[in-house]
Design a protein around this motif. Structure first.
Motif, PDB file in Angstrom:
ATOM      1  N   GLU A  18      37.562  39.288  55.227  1.00 21.31           N
ATOM      2  CA  GLU A  18      38.018  38.197  56.006  1.00 21.31           C
ATOM      3  C   GLU A  18      39.172  37.487  55.506  1.00 21.31           C
ATOM      4  O   GLU A  18      40.173  37.502  56.073  1.00 21.31           O
ATOM      5  CB  GLU A  18      36.973  37.131  55.860  1.00 21.31           C
ATOM      6  CG  GLU A  18      35.767  37.635  56.475  1.00 21.31           C
ATOM      7  CD  GLU A  18      35.711  37.712  58.042  1.00 21.31           C
ATOM      8  OE1 GLU A  18      36.325  37.109  58.684  1.00 21.31           O
ATOM      9  OE2 GLU A  18      34.765  38.718  58.644  1.00 21.31           O
ATOM     10  N   LEU A  19      39.418  37.212  54.278  1.00 20.12           N
ATOM     11  CA  LEU A  19      40.514  36.372  53.883  1.00 20.12           C
ATOM     12  C   LEU A  19      41.960  37.366  53.582  1.00 20.12           C
ATOM     13  O   LEU A  19      42.766  36.818  53.775  1.00 20.12           O
ATOM     14  CB  LEU A  19      40.273  35.645  52.331  1.00 20.12           C
ATOM     15  CG  LEU A  19      39.177  34.595  52.427  1.00 20.12           C
ATOM     16  CD1 LEU A  19      38.697  34.049  51.176  1.00 20.12           C
ATOM     17  CD2 LEU A  19      39.438  33.560  53.675  1.00 20.12           C
ATOM     18  N   TYR A  20      41.506  38.633  53.070  1.00 21.91           N
ATOM     19  CA  TYR A  20      42.705  39.339  52.844  1.00 21.91           C
ATOM     20  C   TYR A  20      43.411  39.681  53.968  1.00 21.91           C
ATOM     21  O   TYR A  20      44.607  39.762  54.193  1.00 21.91           O
ATOM     22  CB  TYR A  20      42.543  40.663  52.187  1.00 21.91           C
ATOM     23  CG  TYR A  20      43.454  41.839  52.093  1.00 21.91           C
ATOM     24  CD1 TYR A  20      44.796  41.598  51.428  1.00 21.91           C
ATOM     25  CD2 TYR A  20      43.419  42.886  52.859  1.00 21.91           C
ATOM     26  CE1 TYR A  20      45.655  42.502  51.464  1.00 21.91           C
ATOM     27  CE2 TYR A  20      44.251  43.753  52.848  1.00 21.91           C
ATOM     28  CZ  TYR A  20      45.347  43.488  52.223  1.00 21.91           C
ATOM     29  OH  TYR A  20      46.338  44.673  52.244  1.00 21.91           O
ATOM     30  N   PRO A  21      42.814  40.201  55.195  1.00 28.14           N
ATOM     31  CA  PRO A  21      43.552  40.653  56.511  1.00 28.14           C
ATOM     32  C   PRO A  21      44.287  39.194  56.889  1.00 28.14           C
ATOM     33  O   PRO A  21      45.369  39.233  57.535  1.00 28.14           O
ATOM     34  CB  PRO A  21      42.268  40.861  57.241  1.00 28.14           C
ATOM     35  CG  PRO A  21      41.264  41.413  56.577  1.00 28.14           C
ATOM     36  CD  PRO A  21      41.238  40.566  55.398  1.00 28.14           C
ATOM     37  N   GLU A  66      52.473  45.412  52.658  1.00 21.38           N
ATOM     38  CA  GLU A  66      53.454  45.638  53.862  1.00 21.38           C
ATOM     39  C   GLU A  66      54.740  45.557  53.321  1.00 21.38           C
ATOM     40  O   GLU A  66      55.040  45.025  52.571  1.00 21.38           O
ATOM     41  CB  GLU A  66      53.156  44.381  54.960  1.00 21.38           C
ATOM     42  CG  GLU A  66      51.803  44.224  55.500  1.00 21.38           C
ATOM     43  CD  GLU A  66      51.487  45.395  56.432  1.00 21.38           C
ATOM     44  OE1 GLU A  66      52.516  45.961  57.274  1.00 21.38           O
ATOM     45  OE2 GLU A  66      50.232  45.768  56.740  1.00 21.38           O
ATOM     46  N   GLU A  67      55.726  45.979  54.385  1.00 17.99           N
ATOM     47  CA  GLU A  67      57.193  46.036  54.017  1.00 17.99           C
ATOM     48  C   GLU A  67      57.669  44.577  54.774  1.00 17.99           C
ATOM     49  O   GLU A  67      57.558  45.057  56.047  1.00 17.99           O
ATOM     50  CB  GLU A  67      58.123  47.249  54.574  1.00 17.99           C
ATOM     51  CG  GLU A  67      57.603  48.421  53.576  1.00 17.99           C
ATOM     52  CD  GLU A  67      57.963  48.271  52.009  1.00 17.99           C
ATOM     53  OE1 GLU A  67      59.202  47.611  51.905  1.00 17.99           O
ATOM     54  OE2 GLU A  67      57.362  48.533  51.179  1.00 17.99           O
ATOM     55  N   SER A 115      38.714  47.572  44.573  1.00 13.59           N
ATOM     56  CA  SER A 115      39.308  47.998  45.823  1.00 13.59           C
ATOM     57  C   SER A 115      41.186  47.554  45.929  1.00 13.59           C
ATOM     58  O   SER A 115      41.564  46.634  45.221  1.00 13.59           O
ATOM     59  CB  SER A 115      38.570  47.565  47.157  1.00 13.59           C
ATOM     60  OG  SER A 115      38.962  46.187  47.401  1.00 13.59           O
ATOM     61  N   GLU A 116      41.532  48.417  46.619  1.00 11.20           N
ATOM     62  CA  GLU A 116      43.064  48.212  46.782  1.00 11.20           C
ATOM     63  C   GLU A 116      43.452  46.941  47.564  1.00 11.20           C
ATOM     64  O   GLU A 116      44.307  45.851  47.237  1.00 11.20           O
ATOM     65  CB  GLU A 116      43.792  49.220  47.672  1.00 11.20           C
ATOM     66  CG  GLU A 116      43.929  50.608  46.711  1.00 11.20           C
ATOM     67  CD  GLU A 116      44.690  50.204  45.491  1.00 11.20           C
ATOM     68  OE1 GLU A 116      45.764  49.763  45.321  1.00 11.20           O
ATOM     69  OE2 GLU A 116      44.116  50.626  44.540  1.00 11.20           O
ATOM     70  N   GLU A 117      42.350  46.518  48.530  1.00 15.02           N
ATOM     71  CA  GLU A 117      42.603  45.376  49.069  1.00 15.02           C
ATOM     72  C   GLU A 117      42.179  43.910  48.260  1.00 15.02           C
ATOM     73  O   GLU A 117      43.071  43.057  48.462  1.00 15.02           O
ATOM     74  CB  GLU A 117      41.490  45.058  50.438  1.00 15.02           C
ATOM     75  CG  GLU A 117      42.058  46.087  51.410  1.00 15.02           C
ATOM     76  CD  GLU A 117      41.441  47.469  51.230  1.00 15.02           C
ATOM     77  OE1 GLU A 117      40.599  47.659  50.110  1.00 15.02           O
ATOM     78  OE2 GLU A 117      41.686  48.211  51.993  1.00 15.02           O
ATOM     79  N   LEU A 118      41.415  44.182  47.433  1.00 16.51           N
ATOM     80  CA  LEU A 118      40.994  42.938  46.347  1.00 16.51           C
ATOM     81  C   LEU A 118      42.210  42.939  45.386  1.00 16.51           C
ATOM     82  O   LEU A 118      42.726  41.754  45.091  1.00 16.51           O
ATOM     83  CB  LEU A 118      39.743  43.237  45.824  1.00 16.51           C
ATOM     84  CG  LEU A 118      38.300  42.932  46.628  1.00 16.51           C
ATOM     85  CD1 LEU A 118      37.285  43.554  45.975  1.00 16.51           C
ATOM     86  CD2 LEU A 118      38.553  41.553  47.044  1.00 16.51           C
TER      87      LEU A 118
END
Length: 164
Positions: A18-21, A66-67, A115-118
């Motif tokens: 939820e928070l990362y996106p 992101e770039e 994880s990469e997201e975390l």
């Protein structure tokens, strides 16, 4: 012990799913908003401070995976310097904040390594925590920090009006 396990898993899932996106999306929108504000400014001193805000937000976008796009050249130079500091993982003077920042604090640890997201979420939130604005330092008011934070607050407020 069961509560601790439940809470840890709940927090990890909340941050990752939820928070990362939301943070990633917010970073991009905030960067675009600050570039727009920069293009509308006429005062050179204020424009120079806004370049630092753009570089800071571009760094946040990059740390989210992101770039960043459409950066003014001067902001891009500040952003690239900041990325070098982050890569070195040591204390260094930030050209964005004009003071030392401990970039080693951005190294993910604990459940943020799962994880990469975390990892991205951790680095991003730690980065913003490390490059804060200080209204008063050594008994003197920090005019540039105050102006930068007001510009950033204005852009956040402007975004909230769009989404109401």
């Amino acid at each position: 012990h069961m509560f601790h396990i439940f809470y840890t898993n709940f927090l990890r899932n909340l941050e990752e799913k939820e928070l990362y996106p939301k943070l990633s999306d917010f970073n991009k929108k905030l960067l675009d908003s600050n570039i727009k504000i920069y293009n509308e400014l006429e005062d050179e001193e204020t424009k120079n401070l806004q370049l630092k805000n753009i570089a800071m937000l571009a760094t946040g976008v990059k740390l989210s995976g992101e770039e960043p796009e459409n950066l003014p050249e001067e902001a891009n130079n500040l952003y690239l310097e900041e990325l070098k500091n982050i890569e070195n993982e040591a204390s260094a003077d930030s050209m964005i904040t004009d003071r030392p920042v401990d970039y080693s604090q951005l190294k993910p640890r604990g459940h943020y390594t799962r994880s990469e997201e975390l990892k991205k979420y951790f680095k991003n939130t730690m980065y913003y925590g490390q490059v804060g604005f200080f209204v008063k330092q050594d008994e003197a008011y920090q005019k540039n920090d105050i102006l930068q934070s007001l510009l950033l607050t204005y852009s956040i407020y402007s975004l909230s009006l769009i989404h109401i």
